[in-house]
Design a protein around this motif. Structure first.
Motif, PDB file in Angstrom:
ATOM      1  N   SER A 436       0.830  -1.208   0.000  1.00  0.00           N
ATOM      2  CA  SER A 436       0.000   0.000   0.000  1.00  0.00           C
ATOM      3  C   SER A 436       0.863   1.257   0.000  1.00  0.00           C
ATOM      4  O   SER A 436       0.578   2.228  -0.700  1.00  0.00           O
ATOM      5  CB  SER A 436      -0.933   0.000   1.222  1.00  0.00           C
ATOM      6  OG  SER A 436      -1.777  -1.129   1.224  1.00  0.00           O
ATOM      7  N   ALA A 440       1.030   4.092  -2.959  1.00  0.00           N
ATOM      8  CA  ALA A 440       0.763   5.499  -2.675  1.00  0.00           C
ATOM      9  C   ALA A 440       1.854   6.409  -3.220  1.00  0.00           C
ATOM     10  O   ALA A 440       1.632   7.604  -3.432  1.00  0.00           O
ATOM     11  CB  ALA A 440       0.606   5.707  -1.167  1.00  0.00           C
ATOM     12  N   GLN A 486      -6.226  -2.387   6.212  1.00  0.00           N
ATOM     13  CA  GLN A 486      -5.395  -2.107   5.046  1.00  0.00           C
ATOM     14  C   GLN A 486      -6.204  -2.190   3.756  1.00  0.00           C
ATOM     15  O   GLN A 486      -6.053  -1.363   2.861  1.00  0.00           O
ATOM     16  CB  GLN A 486      -4.222  -3.102   4.992  1.00  0.00           C
ATOM     17  CG  GLN A 486      -3.199  -2.908   6.092  1.00  0.00           C
ATOM     18  CD  GLN A 486      -2.553  -1.535   6.053  1.00  0.00           C
ATOM     19  OE1 GLN A 486      -2.210  -1.031   4.992  1.00  0.00           O
ATOM     20  NE2 GLN A 486      -2.403  -0.932   7.208  1.00  0.00           N
ATOM     21  N   ILE A 489      -8.273   0.863   3.407  1.00  0.00           N
ATOM     22  CA  ILE A 489      -7.482   2.009   2.945  1.00  0.00           C
ATOM     23  C   ILE A 489      -7.345   1.967   1.431  1.00  0.00           C
ATOM     24  O   ILE A 489      -7.482   2.980   0.736  1.00  0.00           O
ATOM     25  CB  ILE A 489      -6.095   2.007   3.628  1.00  0.00           C
ATOM     26  CG1 ILE A 489      -6.238   2.327   5.120  1.00  0.00           C
ATOM     27  CG2 ILE A 489      -5.162   3.016   2.955  1.00  0.00           C
ATOM     28  CD1 ILE A 489      -4.947   2.180   5.897  1.00  0.00           C
ATOM     29  N   SER A 492     -10.711   3.086  -0.033  1.00  0.00           N
ATOM     30  CA  SER A 492     -11.249   4.425   0.198  1.00  0.00           C
ATOM     31  C   SER A 492     -10.263   5.554  -0.060  1.00  0.00           C
ATOM     32  O   SER A 492     -10.681   6.698  -0.251  1.00  0.00           O
ATOM     33  CB  SER A 492     -11.755   4.525   1.648  1.00  0.00           C
ATOM     34  OG  SER A 492     -10.702   4.262   2.569  1.00  0.00           O
ATOM     35  N   ASN A 493      -8.958   5.263  -0.041  1.00  0.00           N
ATOM     36  CA  ASN A 493      -7.984   6.318  -0.281  1.00  0.00           C
ATOM     37  C   ASN A 493      -8.056   6.789  -1.729  1.00  0.00           C
ATOM     38  O   ASN A 493      -7.946   5.980  -2.648  1.00  0.00           O
ATOM     39  CB  ASN A 493      -6.574   5.800   0.031  1.00  0.00           C
ATOM     40  CG  ASN A 493      -5.518   6.890  -0.096  1.00  0.00           C
ATOM     41  OD1 ASN A 493      -5.146   7.275  -1.195  1.00  0.00           O
ATOM     42  ND2 ASN A 493      -5.030   7.365   1.029  1.00  0.00           N
ATOM     43  N   LYS A 495      -6.045   8.180  -3.741  1.00  0.00           N
ATOM     44  CA  LYS A 495      -4.903   7.887  -4.600  1.00  0.00           C
ATOM     45  C   LYS A 495      -4.777   6.402  -4.888  1.00  0.00           C
ATOM     46  O   LYS A 495      -4.294   5.992  -5.950  1.00  0.00           O
ATOM     47  CB  LYS A 495      -3.615   8.399  -3.944  1.00  0.00           C
ATOM     48  CG  LYS A 495      -2.419   8.361  -4.891  1.00  0.00           C
ATOM     49  CD  LYS A 495      -1.242   9.115  -4.324  1.00  0.00           C
ATOM     50  CE  LYS A 495      -0.095   9.151  -5.336  1.00  0.00           C
ATOM     51  NZ  LYS A 495       1.076   9.898  -4.821  1.00  0.00           N
ATOM     52  N   LEU A 496      -5.224   5.580  -3.943  1.00  0.00           N
ATOM     53  CA  LEU A 496      -5.074   4.137  -4.099  1.00  0.00           C
ATOM     54  C   LEU A 496      -6.252   3.496  -4.822  1.00  0.00           C
ATOM     55  O   LEU A 496      -6.143   2.384  -5.339  1.00  0.00           O
ATOM     56  CB  LEU A 496      -4.906   3.481  -2.728  1.00  0.00           C
ATOM     57  CG  LEU A 496      -3.647   3.882  -1.953  1.00  0.00           C
ATOM     58  CD1 LEU A 496      -3.669   3.263  -0.561  1.00  0.00           C
ATOM     59  CD2 LEU A 496      -2.400   3.440  -2.700  1.00  0.00           C
ATOM     60  N   GLN A 497      -7.399   4.175  -4.847  1.00  0.00           N
ATOM     61  CA  GLN A 497      -8.584   3.595  -5.485  1.00  0.00           C
ATOM     62  C   GLN A 497      -8.343   3.254  -6.945  1.00  0.00           C
ATOM     63  O   GLN A 497      -8.817   2.222  -7.444  1.00  0.00           O
ATOM     64  CB  GLN A 497      -9.767   4.570  -5.372  1.00  0.00           C
ATOM     65  CG  GLN A 497     -10.416   4.587  -4.004  1.00  0.00           C
ATOM     66  CD  GLN A 497     -11.526   5.626  -3.943  1.00  0.00           C
ATOM     67  OE1 GLN A 497     -11.481   6.642  -4.637  1.00  0.00           O
ATOM     68  NE2 GLN A 497     -12.528   5.363  -3.124  1.00  0.00           N
ATOM     69  N   ARG A 531     -15.894   2.640   5.318  1.00  0.00           N
ATOM     70  CA  ARG A 531     -14.893   3.104   4.344  1.00  0.00           C
ATOM     71  C   ARG A 531     -15.036   2.357   3.012  1.00  0.00           C
ATOM     72  O   ARG A 531     -14.833   2.935   1.952  1.00  0.00           O
ATOM     73  CB  ARG A 531     -13.489   2.932   4.927  1.00  0.00           C
ATOM     74  CG  ARG A 531     -13.112   4.028   5.913  1.00  0.00           C
ATOM     75  CD  ARG A 531     -11.723   3.831   6.458  1.00  0.00           C
ATOM     76  NE  ARG A 531     -11.717   2.836   7.521  1.00  0.00           N
ATOM     77  CZ  ARG A 531     -10.650   2.184   7.934  1.00  0.00           C
ATOM     78  NH1 ARG A 531      -9.483   2.415   7.357  1.00  0.00           N
ATOM     79  NH2 ARG A 531     -10.717   1.314   8.910  1.00  0.00           N
TER      80      ARG A 531
END
Length: 706
Positions: A436, A440, A486, A489, A492-493, A495-497, A531
Motif C-alpha cells: 500500500s 501510494a 489495510q 485504505i 477508500s484512499n 490515490k489508491l482507489q 470506508r
C-alpha cells in the motif's frame, strides 16, 4: 512491528504480545463487562515476563498500562509491576513516563503503584540507557518528598542519582525541616547523609545522627533474575546489530562490531589517482562531493551489510554490480542447500534483514536466494527474520510469487497450531501494508497491480476464515481487522482507489465478527465497512463495469443486515432489498423466535441485537441513559420521579415520560447512544449508521444545527 519485536527465535514475543493485548483490552472494560476474570490472564502474563523478560516495545506498552487510568484492579497492576523484567537497557521514554505519573491527581496511579514503580526504578537503575534522564527530573522527584506513602522509595532513588550539583542550600533546608516534621524518618536521614557526603561543613546537627536507611537493594532475588534475563538476551543477540552504524563511513569488523563470517568488509584495490574509495569517505559532504569519483569495492556482496555502499548503489545503480552480488548470493544459496556453507544461518538472515529494512528494497536476487533457502529451512530457526525480510517483497505476479516463495513458506511454518497461523497472518498484513505504501508513492497506475493485490487478499481471506474458527478470541479478531483496515485504505484512499479493485471480506467472516462479544470488534468492523461504502460510491459514480450487480449486492447485504440488527430492530430479516438475514437459515430464525416468545421477555429475536438489547452494546446503551438521568438530577429537576429499568424501547420511553421519568425521544436516544459510543472510542458503529441510513444522517445534522 519494530526490529526488536521481529526477533522471535528464542523469545516468545508472540505469546507475550498477545497476552499483553488481552490484558490491555480487559483493562478498558469494567469487571462486569468482561466475559471472564482478568486475573488468570495477568498471572499468565506475569509468568511469561518472569521467564522471558520484556523487549522495549512491550515494556513501553505495559508502563503505559500501569501509569494511566484503567479498570484493572490494584492487585493485577501490582503483579504486573513486580514482573517488569527488561531484557534490554531501558530507554528514556519509559523513565520519563514513570516519573510523570508520580504525584496526586485523579489521572495518577494509586500511591501503592507509584511506590512500586519507584522501587522498580531503583532496581533497574543500573540498566537505564541514559541515567542522565533521571538527573534531569531531580527537582520533580525532590518536590514529592512530602508524600509520605512514597517517601521511602523516593529517598532511595534520590540517593542513587544525587550528585554535587543537586545539593543546594534550599534543598538542605527542606530536608532538615522534613526530618524534624517526620521524627527523623530513617529514609530522610539516609538522604541527608548523602547530602552531607558532598558538603559536610554545611549539613550538620542532630538530624544526621539519627537512625538512617542503608538503601540496600530492595529485592536481591529480583536482581538475580533480571541479570539472568539480560544475560540470556545478550547471548541470543550476540553477533547481531547492537549499535547503529555510521551511515557515512564503511562498516568495519562485520555489521555488528564482530566478524559475521558471511560478508567481507568493504575494500577497494583498483583505485586510481583521480578516483576516490569508499574507505576515504568520512562525512555526508565527502560522499556527495565525490559521488561520481567513488570506485566500487572488490567484494560487492558487502552491500548487504554496509549502509554507505548501499547508498552508493542506490544513487549510482549499475547492472554489473547487481549481477556480481546476485551470483554470490546464488552461490551461497547452493551451499545452504548442500549443507556446505559452514555459516550460522541466523547471522546471514540478520544481515539480509538489515539490508531490506534500511533500503526498503527487495532485489531480484533475493527471490533466487529464498527459493533455495526455503527448501532446506527447518521452519523455526530465525522465523521472525525470514518473515520480516519477505514482507518487503515487491508487487510481482502473484502466481509466481506463491509458487516460488509463499507456498514453500506456508508449508514450513504451518503446523496445525494457532501460533503458526497468526505469525503467517501477521506477515501477510505487513506485506499488504508495504504494498500500500509503495502504491501510494506512484504517480501513474501500474500494470497488473490490481490483479496482484486482489489475488493476495483472496488468499488471505481463506486464512481469516480458518483463524476465526481455530482461535475465536478478541485478540485474533483484532489482528484480522488489522488486515482489513489495510484493504479498506486501498478501497477508500483517493490515490489508491485507481490502483486496485475493491476486495470485500468473505460474507461468513463479516457476520462472525459482527456477532462477536467485543464492542471494539463490532465498532472496527462497522468503521471498515463504512470506508468500503465510500470507496464503492466513488467507483460507481465513474464506472459500473468494474463490479457486477451480484458483487455490489453482496456488500450491500452486509450494510443492510447490520443496520437491521443494530438500528431497525429487524435482525435476520430477508424481505428488505439486499438483506441476507445475516446468512441465518430461515428455519433456525423461526426456531429462535419461537424460543424467545416462550420466554415472555417482552421482545422478539429480531430485537435482541439492537442498541438496547444487544449483548455487546446493551450495557453501553443503558449506561448512556443512566448518564442522562444523572445529569437531570444534578440540574435539580423535581420531575424525575422514575428511573428506567432498561432495556430502552420506543414504548418504554413513552411510558417513562408519563410516569415522571426522563423525557427523551426515541431517535434522540439512539443518536445519543451513537455519540456515547464515539466518546468511548467506538465511533465505527455511528459512522456506518450515518453513511448508510439517510434519515439518520438528516436527524443528526438537525441536532448538530440546533
Amino acid at each position: 512491528m519494530s526490529e526488536h519485536q521481529g526477533d522471535s527465535g528464542d523469545y516468545s514475543s508472540l505469546d507475550v504480545r498477545e497476552t499483553i493485548s488481552d490484558v490491555v483490552q480487559a483493562s478498558q472494560l469494567t469487571a462486569k463487562q468482561r466475559v471472564s476474570s482478568v486475573k488468570p490472564t495477568v498471572e499468565k502474563l506475569a509468568g511469561l515476563l518472569y521467564d522471558h523478560g520484556l523487549l522495549p516495545d512491550d515494556l513501553g506498552q505495559l508502563i503505559e498500562l500501569v501509569t494511566i487510568p484503567s479498570f484493572l484492579d490494584q492487585a493485577s497492576l501490582g503483579n504486573i509491576v513486580r514482573n517488569l523484567y527488561p531484557a534490554t537497557p531501558v530507554n528514556d521514554d519509559v523513565v520519563v513516563r514513570v516519573v510523570g505519573c508520580l504525584g496526586h491527581g485523579k489521572l495518577k496511579p494509586s500511591l501503592a503503584i507509584q511506590g512500586a514503580l519507584l522501587k522498580w526504578l531503583v532496581m533497574i537503575y543500573h540498566i537505564i540507557d541514559n541515567q542522565a534522564v533521571l538527573s534531569s527530573t531531580y527537582s520533580v522527584l525532590f518536590n514529592l518528598l512530602d508524600t509520605a506513602a512514597i517517601r521511602k522509595q523516593l529517598c532511595h532513588l534520590l540517593a542513587l542519582i544525587t550528585r554535587r550539583r543537586h545539593v543546594r542550600p534550599y534543598r538542605i533546608q527542606s530536608l532538615l525541616s522534613l526530618s524534624r516534621q517526620t521524627g527523623n524518618d530513617p529514609a530522610v536521614t539516609g538522604l541527608l547523609r548523602v547530602f552531607k557526603d558532598y558538603y559536610p561543613e554545611i549539613v550538620v546537627g542532630e538530624a544526621t545522627r539519627a537512625k538512617a536507611s542503608a538503601f540496600k537493594h530492595p529485592d536481591p532475588q529480583w536482581r538475580e533474575r533480571l541479570d539472568e534475563i539480560q544475560q540470556d538476551h545478550a547471548a541470543r543477540t550476540a553477533n547481531r546489530a547492537e549499535r547503529p552504524l555510521d551511515a557515512f563511513r564503511v562498516a568495519r569488523n562485520g555489521a555488528n562490531g564482530k566478524s559475521s563470517g558471511l560478508l567481507l568488509e568493504v575494500h577497494t584495490s583498483n583505485a586510481t589517482e583521480t578516483s576516490i574509495t569508499l574507505e576515504e569517505i568520512e562525512s555526508v559532504d565527502g560522499f556527495v562531493n565525490n559521488l561520481e569519483k567513488i570506485e566500487l569495492p572488490n567484494q560487492l556482496i558487502a552491500v548487504l551489510g554496509d549502509p554507505l555502499l548501499q547508498k552508493l548503489l542506490t544513487l549510482k545503480p549499475q547492472a554489473e554490480a547487481y549481477r556480481r552480488t546476485s551470483n554470490w548470493l546464488a552461490s551461497y544459496g547452493q551451499d545452504l542447500t548442500s549443507g556446505d556453507s559452514g555459516i550460522d544461518h541466523t547471522d546471514g538472515l540478520e544481515i539480509l534483514k538489515a539490508y531490506v529494512s534500511r533500503t526498503k528494497t527487495f532485489p531480484p536476487f533475493f527471490f533466487v536466494f529464498f527459493s533455495e533457502y526455503l527448501k532446506t529451512w527447518d521452519g523455526h530457526s530465525g522465523r521472525g527474520l525470514v518473515l520480516t525480510i519477505l514482507s518487503y517483497m515487491p508487487l510481482v505476479n502473484f502466481s509466481e510469487l506463491f509458487t516460488g516463495i509463499l507456498k514453500p513458506l506456508e508449508v514450513k511454518i504451518l503446523n496445525n497450531t494457532v501460533d503458526s497461523q497468526l505469525q503467517l497472518f501477521e506477515f501477510y498484513t505487513n506485506l499488504l501494508q508495504r504494498w500500500s505504501i509503495y502504491l501510494a508513492s506512484l504517480d501513474e497506475k501500474a500494470a497488473q497491480v490490481s490483479a496482484i493485490v486482489a489475488d493476495l487478499v483472496a488468499h488471505v481471506n481463506s486464512l481469516c476464515l480458518t483463524l476465526v474458527q481455530t482461535s475465536p478470541t478478541a485478540s485474533t479478531h483484532s489482528r484480522i481487522l488489522d488486515f482489513y483496515d489495510q484493504t479498506a485504505i486501498l478501497a477508500s484512499n483517493p490515490k489508491l482507489q485507481s490502483q486496485t479493485r475493491i476486495m470485500i471480506p468473505p460474507s461468513p467472516l463479516v457476520y462472525i465478527l459482527h456477532f462477536s462479544l467485543s464492542p471494539g470488534t463490532l465498532s472496527r468492523l462497522c468503521g471498515i465497512l463504512s470506508r468500503y461504502k465510500q470507496g464503492f460510491q466513488k467507483a460507481m459514480a465513474t464506472s459500473r463495469s468494474e463490479y457486477t450487480p451480484e458483487y455490489i449486492n453482496e456488500f450491500n447485504g452486509f450494510l443492510m443486515d447490520i443496520c437491521n440488527c443494530i438500528w431497525r430492530s429487524r435482525a435476520f430479516n430477508t424481505t428488505d432489498v439486499n438483506s441476507h438475514g445475516c446468512l441465518v437459515p430461515r428455519s433456525l430464525s423461526q426456531s429462535l423466535n419461537s424460543y424467545i416468545n416462550d420466554l415472555n421477555m417482552g421482545a422478539t429475536s429480531s430485537m435482541l441485537f439492537s442498541l438496547s438489547y444487544s449483548p455487546v452494546l446493551g450495557l453501553l446503551a443503558i449506561s448512556h441513559f443512566r448518564d442522562l438521568e444523572d445529569e437531570e438530577l444534578e440540574r435539580g429537576s423535581d420531575e424525575l420521579g422514575t428511573r428506567h429499568a432498561g432495556p430502552v424501547t420506543r414504548a418504554s420511553l413513552n411510558s417513562l415520560a408519563n410516569n415522571r421519568g426522563l423525557r427523551v425521544g426515541w431517535d434522540d436516544y439512539r443518536l445519543g447512544v451513537l455519540s456515547y459510543l464515539e466518546k468511548k472510542g467506538m465511533a465505527g458503529v455511528g459512522e456506518l449508521m450515518y453513511n448508510t441510513m439517510t434519515n439518520v444522517m438528516k436527524r443528526r445534522s438537525q441536532m448538530m444545527a440546533n
